[in-house]
Design a protein around this motif. Structure first.
Motif, PDB file in Angstrom:
ATOM      1  N   ALA A  15       0.804  -1.224   0.000  1.00 35.51           N
ATOM      2  CA  ALA A  15       0.000   0.000   0.000  1.00 35.51           C
ATOM      3  C   ALA A  15       0.840   1.279   0.000  1.00 35.51           C
ATOM      4  CB  ALA A  15      -0.976   0.013   1.183  1.00 35.51           C
ATOM      5  N   SER A  16       2.060   1.181  -0.510  1.00 34.09           N
ATOM      6  CA  SER A  16       2.900   2.377  -0.595  1.00 34.09           C
ATOM      7  C   SER A  16       2.687   3.155  -1.887  1.00 34.09           C
ATOM      8  CB  SER A  16       4.382   1.992  -0.477  1.00 34.09           C
ATOM      9  OG  SER A  16       4.753   1.097  -1.512  1.00 34.09           O
ATOM     10  N   GLY A  17       2.054   2.514  -2.871  1.00 32.44           N
ATOM     11  CA  GLY A  17       1.800   3.189  -4.140  1.00 32.44           C
ATOM     12  C   GLY A  17       2.679   2.715  -5.277  1.00 32.44           C
ATOM     13  N   LYS A  18       3.211   1.504  -5.181  1.00 33.21           N
ATOM     14  CA  LYS A  18       4.089   0.966  -6.228  1.00 33.21           C
ATOM     15  C   LYS A  18       3.389   0.891  -7.579  1.00 33.21           C
ATOM     16  CE  LYS A  18       4.806  -2.811  -4.002  1.00 33.21           C
ATOM     17  NZ  LYS A  18       4.013  -2.451  -2.799  1.00 33.21           N
ATOM     18  N   SER A  19       2.131   0.486  -7.582  1.00 33.05           N
ATOM     19  CA  SER A  19       1.408   0.335  -8.851  1.00 33.05           C
ATOM     20  C   SER A  19       1.260   1.678  -9.562  1.00 33.05           C
ATOM     21  CB  SER A  19       0.029  -0.286  -8.612  1.00 33.05           C
ATOM     22  OG  SER A  19       0.159  -1.601  -8.119  1.00 33.05           O
ATOM     23  N   ALA A  20       0.949   2.721  -8.796  1.00 33.29           N
ATOM     24  CA  ALA A  20       0.812   4.049  -9.398  1.00 33.29           C
ATOM     25  C   ALA A  20       2.133   4.506 -10.001  1.00 33.29           C
ATOM     26  CB  ALA A  20       0.331   5.048  -8.349  1.00 33.29           C
ATOM     27  N   VAL A  21       3.227   4.215  -9.326  1.00 33.92           N
ATOM     28  CA  VAL A  21       4.544   4.584  -9.838  1.00 33.92           C
ATOM     29  C   VAL A  21       4.868   3.775 -11.085  1.00 33.92           C
ATOM     30  CG1 VAL A  21       7.015   4.548  -9.332  1.00 33.92           C
ATOM     31  CG2 VAL A  21       5.399   5.375  -7.606  1.00 33.92           C
ATOM     32  N   ALA A  22       4.615   2.467 -11.040  1.00 35.99           N
ATOM     33  CA  ALA A  22       4.907   1.615 -12.193  1.00 35.99           C
ATOM     34  C   ALA A  22       4.115   2.052 -13.419  1.00 35.99           C
ATOM     35  CB  ALA A  22       4.588   0.156 -11.854  1.00 35.99           C
ATOM     36  N   GLU A  23       2.861   2.432 -13.220  1.00 35.58           N
ATOM     37  CA  GLU A  23       2.029   2.895 -14.332  1.00 35.58           C
ATOM     38  C   GLU A  23       2.625   4.139 -14.980  1.00 35.58           C
ATOM     39  OE1 GLU A  23      -1.767   3.490 -12.575  1.00 35.58           O
ATOM     40  OE2 GLU A  23      -2.205   1.345 -12.369  1.00 35.58           O
ATOM     41  N   ARG A  24       3.178   5.016 -14.180  1.00 33.79           N
ATOM     42  CA  ARG A  24       3.771   6.239 -14.719  1.00 33.79           C
ATOM     43  C   ARG A  24       5.045   5.960 -15.502  1.00 33.79           C
ATOM     44  NH1 ARG A  24       0.342   7.663 -10.958  1.00 33.79           N
ATOM     45  NH2 ARG A  24      -0.532   9.787 -10.982  1.00 33.79           N
ATOM     46  N   PHE A  25       5.833   5.011 -15.027  1.00 32.07           N
ATOM     47  CA  PHE A  25       7.020   4.621 -15.788  1.00 32.07           C
ATOM     48  C   PHE A  25       6.621   3.937 -17.095  1.00 32.07           C
ATOM     49  CE2 PHE A  25       9.463   5.204 -11.852  1.00 32.07           C
ATOM     50  CZ  PHE A  25      10.632   5.758 -12.360  1.00 32.07           C
ATOM     51  N   ALA A  26       5.606   3.084 -17.042  1.00 33.61           N
ATOM     52  CA  ALA A  26       5.149   2.401 -18.252  1.00 33.61           C
ATOM     53  C   ALA A  26       4.654   3.399 -19.285  1.00 33.61           C
ATOM     54  CB  ALA A  26       4.041   1.398 -17.907  1.00 33.61           C
ATOM     55  N   ALA A  27       3.974   4.443 -18.833  1.00 32.94           N
ATOM     56  CA  ALA A  27       3.460   5.465 -19.749  1.00 32.94           C
ATOM     57  C   ALA A  27       4.584   6.211 -20.453  1.00 32.94           C
ATOM     58  CB  ALA A  27       2.576   6.456 -18.988  1.00 32.94           C
ATOM     59  N   ARG A  28       5.771   6.198 -19.859  1.00 30.25           N
ATOM     60  CA  ARG A  28       6.923   6.853 -20.467  1.00 30.25           C
ATOM     61  C   ARG A  28       7.778   5.894 -21.292  1.00 30.25           C
ATOM     62  NH1 ARG A  28       5.410   9.737 -16.149  1.00 30.25           N
ATOM     63  NH2 ARG A  28       5.717  12.004 -16.218  1.00 30.25           N
ATOM     64  N   GLY A  29       7.360   4.647 -21.369  1.00 28.07           N
ATOM     65  CA  GLY A  29       8.039   3.699 -22.241  1.00 28.07           C
ATOM     66  C   GLY A  29       8.890   2.657 -21.561  1.00 28.07           C
ATOM     67  N   ALA A  30       8.945   2.657 -20.232  1.00 29.40           N
ATOM     68  CA  ALA A  30       9.710   1.623 -19.534  1.00 29.40           C
ATOM     69  C   ALA A  30       9.050   0.267 -19.740  1.00 29.40           C
ATOM     70  CB  ALA A  30       9.793   1.944 -18.047  1.00 29.40           C
ATOM     71  N   ASN A  31       9.861  -0.779 -19.806  1.00 31.02           N
ATOM     72  CA  ASN A  31       9.347  -2.141 -19.900  1.00 31.02           C
ATOM     73  C   ASN A  31       9.078  -2.642 -18.485  1.00 31.02           C
ATOM     74  OD1 ASN A  31       8.683  -4.740 -20.918  1.00 31.02           O
ATOM     75  ND2 ASN A  31      10.761  -5.441 -20.433  1.00 31.02           N
ATOM     76  N   VAL A  32       7.835  -2.513 -18.027  1.00 26.75           N
ATOM     77  CA  VAL A  32       7.478  -2.878 -16.660  1.00 26.75           C
ATOM     78  C   VAL A  32       7.130  -4.361 -16.585  1.00 26.75           C
ATOM     79  CG1 VAL A  32       5.866  -2.502 -14.762  1.00 26.75           C
ATOM     80  CG2 VAL A  32       6.695  -0.550 -16.095  1.00 26.75           C
ATOM     81  N   ILE A  33       7.778  -5.053 -15.666  1.00 24.88           N
ATOM     82  CA  ILE A  33       7.527  -6.475 -15.418  1.00 24.88           C
ATOM     83  C   ILE A  33       7.100  -6.591 -13.958  1.00 24.88           C
ATOM     84  CG2 ILE A  33       8.462  -8.807 -15.537  1.00 24.88           C
ATOM     85  CD1 ILE A  33      10.708  -7.658 -17.350  1.00 24.88           C
ATOM     86  N   ASP A  34       5.863  -6.978 -13.739  1.00 20.63           N
ATOM     87  CA  ASP A  34       5.255  -6.931 -12.415  1.00 20.63           C
ATOM     88  C   ASP A  34       5.244  -8.312 -11.769  1.00 20.63           C
ATOM     89  OD1 ASP A  34       3.548  -6.724 -10.203  1.00 20.63           O
ATOM     90  OD2 ASP A  34       2.258  -5.254 -11.179  1.00 20.63           O
ATOM     91  N   ALA A  35       5.921  -8.449 -10.624  1.00 23.05           N
ATOM     92  CA  ALA A  35       5.982  -9.734  -9.938  1.00 23.05           C
ATOM     93  C   ALA A  35       4.604 -10.210  -9.496  1.00 23.05           C
ATOM     94  CB  ALA A  35       6.909  -9.639  -8.725  1.00 23.05           C
ATOM     95  N   ASP A  36       3.736  -9.287  -9.091  1.00 26.76           N
ATOM     96  CA  ASP A  36       2.390  -9.692  -8.672  1.00 26.76           C
ATOM     97  C   ASP A  36       1.604 -10.260  -9.854  1.00 26.76           C
ATOM     98  OD1 ASP A  36       2.756  -9.026  -6.039  1.00 26.76           O
ATOM     99  OD2 ASP A  36       1.813  -7.055  -6.198  1.00 26.76           O
ATOM    100  N   ARG A  37       1.767  -9.658 -11.019  1.00 30.48           N
ATOM    101  CA  ARG A  37       1.083 -10.167 -12.207  1.00 30.48           C
ATOM    102  C   ARG A  37       1.631 -11.534 -12.597  1.00 30.48           C
ATOM    103  NH1 ARG A  37       0.562  -6.001 -16.975  1.00 30.48           N
ATOM    104  NH2 ARG A  37      -0.684  -5.045 -15.317  1.00 30.48           N
TER     105      ARG A  37
END
Length: 207
Positions: A15-37
């Motif tokens: 509940a620190s906000g990791k998903s919100a941060v990851a979404e913002r990086f993905a929107a900028r083109g980072a290749n996000v690989i999510d351990a929870d997914r």
């Protein structure tokens, strides 16, 4: 030997906000690989991992359609430390292998951002990542967000936090930190700055 493209581990307490941060990086083109997914994919109906979980915890962790009942499993694993250890023994090796395979399969452009909530608890297995980015909030705010997000009582929320590494342990691992207690605009600006930095580092790695 396979060379893994430049990779950053994104971590933080629940509940620190990791998903919100990851979404913002993905929107900028980072290749996000999510351990929870990845974990959700690994416990799909009929999977070997799900069969092992049922063997350990019983059919009560299954929903009527044969999929994993996450709420039922959560109640079991946060009730006893040995239950968490048994679940981790099933899941963590599979998750680690999948994350590294996907990171290695990524193209050479840009960089990987691996969202790994339990990085501090499994630090030795991720020595291959290049940097660690921590999303940080005070414990009190974590607790408030967790109760509101997951609709759990304070006792279970406290147990969930206690089951993770401490804030101090996560801070000790971090190369970069995002303080997620401010405004959305502040968060966006911090992500934008780090994204530019990571692109520079990734480009330098390829030279």
């Amino acid at each position: 030997m396979t060379v893994t493209p430049f990779s950053i581990a994104l971590t933080g307490g629940i509940a620190s906000g990791k998903s919100a941060v990851a979404e913002r990086f993905a929107a900028r083109g980072a290749n996000v690989i999510d351990a929870d997914r990845v974990a959700r994919e690994l416990v799909a109906r009929g999977s070997p991992a799900l069969a092992e979980i049922v063997a350990l915890f019983g059919h009560g962790v299954l929903a009527a359609d044969g999929t994993l009942d996450r709420a039922a499993l959560r109640e079991r694993i946060f009730a006893a430390a040995d239950a968490r250890a048994r679940l981790n023994a099933v899941m963590h090796p599979r998750i680690r292998d999948a994350l590294r395979e996907r990171a290695q399969a990524a193209g050479s452009a840009g960089y990987n951002l691996l969202a790994i909530p339990l990085l501090a608890e499994n630090q030795a297995h991720y020595a291959w990542v290049d940097r660690v980015l921590l999303v940080d909030v005070p414990r009190e705010l974590q607790l408030q967000r967790l109760i509101a997000r997951d609709r759990v009582d304070a006792g279970l929320a406290q147990a969930m936090l206690a089951a993770q590494a401490s804030r101090e342990q996560r801070l000790a691992l971090a190369d970069d930190i995002i303080d997620n207690t401010g405004s959305i605009a502040t968060l966006d600006a911090r992500v934008a700055a780090l994204h530019a930095r990571y692109l520079e580092l990734a480009q330098g790695r390829r030279r």
